[in-house]
Design a protein around this motif. Structure first.
Motif, PDB file in Angstrom:
ATOM      1  N   LYS A 146       1.797   1.128  -1.490  1.00  0.00           N
ATOM      2  CA  LYS A 146       2.787   0.112  -1.114  1.00  0.00           C
ATOM      3  C   LYS A 146       4.041   0.738  -0.505  1.00  0.00           C
ATOM      4  CE  LYS A 146       1.388  -3.351  -4.543  1.00  0.00           C
ATOM      5  NZ  LYS A 146       1.835  -4.178  -5.686  1.00  0.00           N
ATOM      6  N   ASP A 147       4.252   2.031  -0.777  1.00  0.00           N
ATOM      7  CA  ASP A 147       5.456   2.718  -0.280  1.00  0.00           C
ATOM      8  C   ASP A 147       5.202   3.527   0.977  1.00  0.00           C
ATOM      9  OD1 ASP A 147       7.076   1.797  -2.359  1.00  0.00           O
ATOM     10  OD2 ASP A 147       6.487   3.460  -3.658  1.00  0.00           O
ATOM     11  N   LEU A 148       3.974   4.041   1.137  1.00  0.00           N
ATOM     12  CA  LEU A 148       3.668   5.005   2.193  1.00  0.00           C
ATOM     13  C   LEU A 148       2.628   4.445   3.158  1.00  0.00           C
ATOM     14  CD1 LEU A 148       3.858   7.991   3.304  1.00  0.00           C
ATOM     15  CD2 LEU A 148       1.907   8.495   1.798  1.00  0.00           C
ATOM     16  N   VAL A 149       2.889   4.606   4.461  1.00  0.00           N
ATOM     17  CA  VAL A 149       1.927   4.227   5.492  1.00  0.00           C
ATOM     18  C   VAL A 149       1.598   5.455   6.344  1.00  0.00           C
ATOM     19  CG1 VAL A 149       3.720   3.512   7.146  1.00  0.00           C
ATOM     20  CG2 VAL A 149       1.404   2.560   7.339  1.00  0.00           C
ATOM     21  N   ILE A 150       0.354   5.543   6.788  1.00  0.00           N
ATOM     22  CA  ILE A 150      -0.101   6.646   7.628  1.00  0.00           C
ATOM     23  C   ILE A 150      -0.090   6.176   9.085  1.00  0.00           C
ATOM     24  CG2 ILE A 150      -1.945   8.297   8.065  1.00  0.00           C
ATOM     25  CD1 ILE A 150      -0.642   8.448   5.237  1.00  0.00           C
ATOM     26  N   LEU A 151       0.507   6.973   9.967  1.00  0.00           N
ATOM     27  CA  LEU A 151       0.654   6.592  11.365  1.00  0.00           C
ATOM     28  C   LEU A 151      -0.013   7.624  12.269  1.00  0.00           C
ATOM     29  CD1 LEU A 151       4.434   5.592  11.268  1.00  0.00           C
ATOM     30  CD2 LEU A 151       2.454   4.060  11.118  1.00  0.00           C
ATOM     31  N   PHE A 152      -0.788   7.135  13.233  1.00  0.00           N
ATOM     32  CA  PHE A 152      -1.392   7.980  14.256  1.00  0.00           C
ATOM     33  C   PHE A 152      -0.599   7.846  15.546  1.00  0.00           C
ATOM     34  CE2 PHE A 152      -5.948   7.566  12.345  1.00  0.00           C
ATOM     35  CZ  PHE A 152      -5.606   8.477  11.349  1.00  0.00           C
ATOM     36  N   HIS A 153      -0.360   8.963  16.198  1.00  0.00           N
ATOM     37  CA  HIS A 153       0.350   9.013  17.473  1.00  0.00           C
ATOM     38  C   HIS A 153      -0.353   8.160  18.524  1.00  0.00           C
ATOM     39  CE1 HIS A 153       2.792  10.817  20.638  1.00  0.00           C
ATOM     40  NE2 HIS A 153       1.704  11.225  21.280  1.00  0.00           N
ATOM     41  N   ARG A 208      -9.038  11.667   4.410  1.00  0.00           N
ATOM     42  CA  ARG A 208      -8.079  12.073   3.375  1.00  0.00           C
ATOM     43  C   ARG A 208      -7.184  10.935   2.888  1.00  0.00           C
ATOM     44  NH1 ARG A 208      -8.428  16.931   0.564  1.00  0.00           N
ATOM     45  NH2 ARG A 208      -9.208  18.583   1.949  1.00  0.00           N
ATOM     46  N   PHE A 209      -7.139   9.830   3.634  1.00  0.00           N
ATOM     47  CA  PHE A 209      -6.149   8.805   3.311  1.00  0.00           C
ATOM     48  C   PHE A 209      -6.776   7.417   3.194  1.00  0.00           C
ATOM     49  CE2 PHE A 209      -3.895  12.264   5.414  1.00  0.00           C
ATOM     50  CZ  PHE A 209      -2.904  12.530   4.470  1.00  0.00           C
ATOM     51  N   MET A 210      -7.902   7.355   2.512  1.00  0.00           N
ATOM     52  CA  MET A 210      -8.602   6.090   2.324  1.00  0.00           C
ATOM     53  C   MET A 210      -7.778   5.030   1.577  1.00  0.00           C
ATOM     54  SD  MET A 210     -11.493   5.761   3.790  1.00  0.00           S
ATOM     55  CE  MET A 210     -12.693   6.745   4.699  1.00  0.00           C
ATOM     56  N   GLN A 254      -2.639  21.674   7.214  1.00  0.00           N
ATOM     57  CA  GLN A 254      -1.592  20.653   7.269  1.00  0.00           C
ATOM     58  C   GLN A 254      -2.075  19.324   6.694  1.00  0.00           C
ATOM     59  OE1 GLN A 254      -0.853  21.069  11.519  1.00  0.00           O
ATOM     60  NE2 GLN A 254       1.230  21.801  11.108  1.00  0.00           N
ATOM     61  N   ILE A 255      -3.305  18.967   7.006  1.00  0.00           N
ATOM     62  CA  ILE A 255      -3.859  17.718   6.471  1.00  0.00           C
ATOM     63  C   ILE A 255      -3.992  17.809   4.956  1.00  0.00           C
ATOM     64  CG2 ILE A 255      -5.877  16.198   6.479  1.00  0.00           C
ATOM     65  CD1 ILE A 255      -6.356  17.083   9.400  1.00  0.00           C
ATOM     66  N   TYR A 256      -4.421  18.973   4.464  1.00  0.00           N
ATOM     67  CA  TYR A 256      -4.530  19.192   3.016  1.00  0.00           C
ATOM     68  C   TYR A 256      -3.150  19.075   2.357  1.00  0.00           C
ATOM     69  CZ  TYR A 256      -5.431  21.631  -1.393  1.00  0.00           C
ATOM     70  OH  TYR A 256      -5.518  21.971  -2.711  1.00  0.00           O
ATOM     71  N   ARG A 257      -2.135  19.658   2.999  1.00  0.00           N
ATOM     72  CA  ARG A 257      -0.774  19.589   2.443  1.00  0.00           C
ATOM     73  C   ARG A 257      -0.261  18.144   2.454  1.00  0.00           C
ATOM     74  NH1 ARG A 257       4.402  20.708   4.685  1.00  0.00           N
ATOM     75  NH2 ARG A 257       3.464  21.441   6.628  1.00  0.00           N
ATOM     76  N   ALA A 258      -0.542  17.422   3.517  1.00  0.00           N
ATOM     77  CA  ALA A 258      -0.116  16.029   3.596  1.00  0.00           C
ATOM     78  C   ALA A 258      -0.795  15.196   2.513  1.00  0.00           C
ATOM     79  CB  ALA A 258      -0.443  15.460   4.976  1.00  0.00           C
ATOM     80  N   HIS A 259      -2.076  15.484   2.273  1.00  0.00           N
ATOM     81  CA  HIS A 259      -2.801  14.760   1.227  1.00  0.00           C
ATOM     82  C   HIS A 259      -2.153  14.991  -0.139  1.00  0.00           C
ATOM     83  CE1 HIS A 259      -6.228  14.407  -1.725  1.00  0.00           C
ATOM     84  NE2 HIS A 259      -6.222  13.215  -1.168  1.00  0.00           N
ATOM     85  N   ASN A 260      -1.763  16.220  -0.418  1.00  0.00           N
ATOM     86  CA  ASN A 260      -1.098  16.508  -1.692  1.00  0.00           C
ATOM     87  C   ASN A 260       0.253  15.797  -1.797  1.00  0.00           C
ATOM     88  OD1 ASN A 260      -3.115  18.090  -2.803  1.00  0.00           O
ATOM     89  ND2 ASN A 260      -2.294  19.999  -1.968  1.00  0.00           N
TER      90      ASN A 260
END
Length: 388
Positions: free
Chosen positions: A144-151, A172-174, A130-136
């Protein structure tokens, strides 16, 4: 209660809000002289995190506590996320621990208010695939368009599996900003795990942690000096006011946790003449929905049903306190060794007079009985079945 040293003073009566005016009138003259409400309400709390909870503990009405929590959320998250159109949400909960699911609901409602589209989400614990798919997927968006959120929740350090999961996601999201929804720090882990957390969280240059009590906030700044730390109420407050929608079947409903955060105490008998039920909402099972996210909403509603079975509640779970507040159910709480509930209560809900800290399980029963007697005319009566 000093909120900085403004160059000018504006009268509190200039604020067009009856609840704020009432609060102002109840403050002592000395506090009125130093508490500049206009300046406070205009603060950007991302840049003034030390000021965030200055008003919340002064509120005595549930509605005002909830309004202030939601105002703080919008202040902080508009500043943090206002420029984003898309988000990825990692490790959201569908647990029968109804509090974790309530956090998922709050996160979803907030993103909806901010008009941010969730383009990827995975429930706890996100798999490597899932993390690999999200990275792709992230390659289709700019930072500027996408932010990564942790629960959010209460699992930093104290529940190592959550830190391990986040460590994989961070790598994966540096290039992207990462924001963690409000958390508590539970330093129950060994020193080696604390050092592991310090290393992985310092490795990302654009990481923001929100802490949901002052103790966690101060500890977070100390443990993670390279990470931006902010203070925020639990995100489940985005659910807002919930009127009771069912009659109680017990005088006292005791939500007693059974996991490693349990304070470990014996349960005394019910007071004479009162009906009391003791259980953990982990075993109060919920029907499944058509998706994991729908499961979170259903389990949150089921958690509210669980609590409404009591005219008053005794709890040693933080979200027993939070959901009871949303439902306006008077309650008594028993703290754990980490002081997870009292830290939260002191930070945000200290002014509520229908929330009481107990020193022991016996004391909890006595204080629950006192609430029942004091608030008898205000509480719904017990209806429903009786067991033999």
């Amino acid at each position: 209660m000093m909120l900085g040293l403004p160059k000018h003073k504006m009268k509190y009566t200039d604020v067009n809000n009856d609840s704020y005016k009432l609060l102002w009138n109840n403050l002592s003259l000395s506090k009125q002289a130093t508490f500049n409400i206009i300046d406070f309400l205009s603060l950007d709390l991302v840049h003034n995190p030390e000021e965030t909870n200055k008003l919340s503990p002064l509120h005595t009405k549930r509605s005002d506590v909830i309004d202030e929590a939601q105002r703080i959320h919008m202040n902080i998250f508009k500043s943090l996320l206002g420029g984003y159109k898309y988000a990825m949400l990692f490790d959201y909960s569908t647990s029968e621990n109804k509090g974790d699911s309530a956090i998922t609901v709050g996160e979803t409602l907030l993103l909806r208010k901010l008009k941010i589209e969730i383009v990827f989400a995975c429930k706890v614990f996100c798999t490597d695939n899932q993390i690999y798919r999200a990275h792709n997927i992230s390659k289709n968006y700019t930072s500027k368009d996408l932010v990564i959120l942790f629960h959010g929740g209460g699992n930093v350090i104290g529940w190592p599996s959550s830190d391990f999961s986040r460590s994989k996601q961070i790598k994966r999201f540096m290039p992207f900003n990462i924001v963690m929804f409000p958390q508590s720090i539970l330093t129950m882990g060994p020193d080696s795990h604390i050092k592991f957390c310090q290393k992985i969280y310092a490795s990302h240059p654009k990481l923001t942690f929100l802490w949901r009590d002052k103790v966690s906030f101060e500890l977070g700044k100390k443990l993670f000096p390279n990470v931006r730390s902010l203070l925020s109420p639990d995100i489940a407050y985005q659910i807002g006011f919930v009127p009771r929608f069912m009659h109680p079947t017990f005088d006292i409903l005791w939500l007693k946790r059974t996991d490693k955060e349990s304070p470990h105490y014996n349960t005394p008998a019910a007071p004479e003449g009162y009906r009391m039920h003791v259980s953990d909402w982990l075993i109060w099972k919920t029907h499944r929905g058509d998706s994991p996210m729908e499961d979170s909403f259903l389990k949150t509603t089921n958690g509210m049903m669980f609590l409404q079975r009591g005219r008053v509640v005794i709890t040693d779970r933080l979200h027993g306190h939070i959901l009871s507040t949303l439902l306006n159910i008077p309650h008594v709480y028993i703290d754990n060794k980490q002081r997870k509930i009292s830290n939260y209560h002191t930070t945000w809900t200290a002014g509520l007079d229908n929330v009481v800290l107990a020193n022991s399980s016996t004391d909890a029963v006595e204080k629950a009985k006192e609430l029942l007697i004091k608030l008898d005319k205000e509480l719904p009566s017990v209806k429903g079945y009786f067991t033999g």
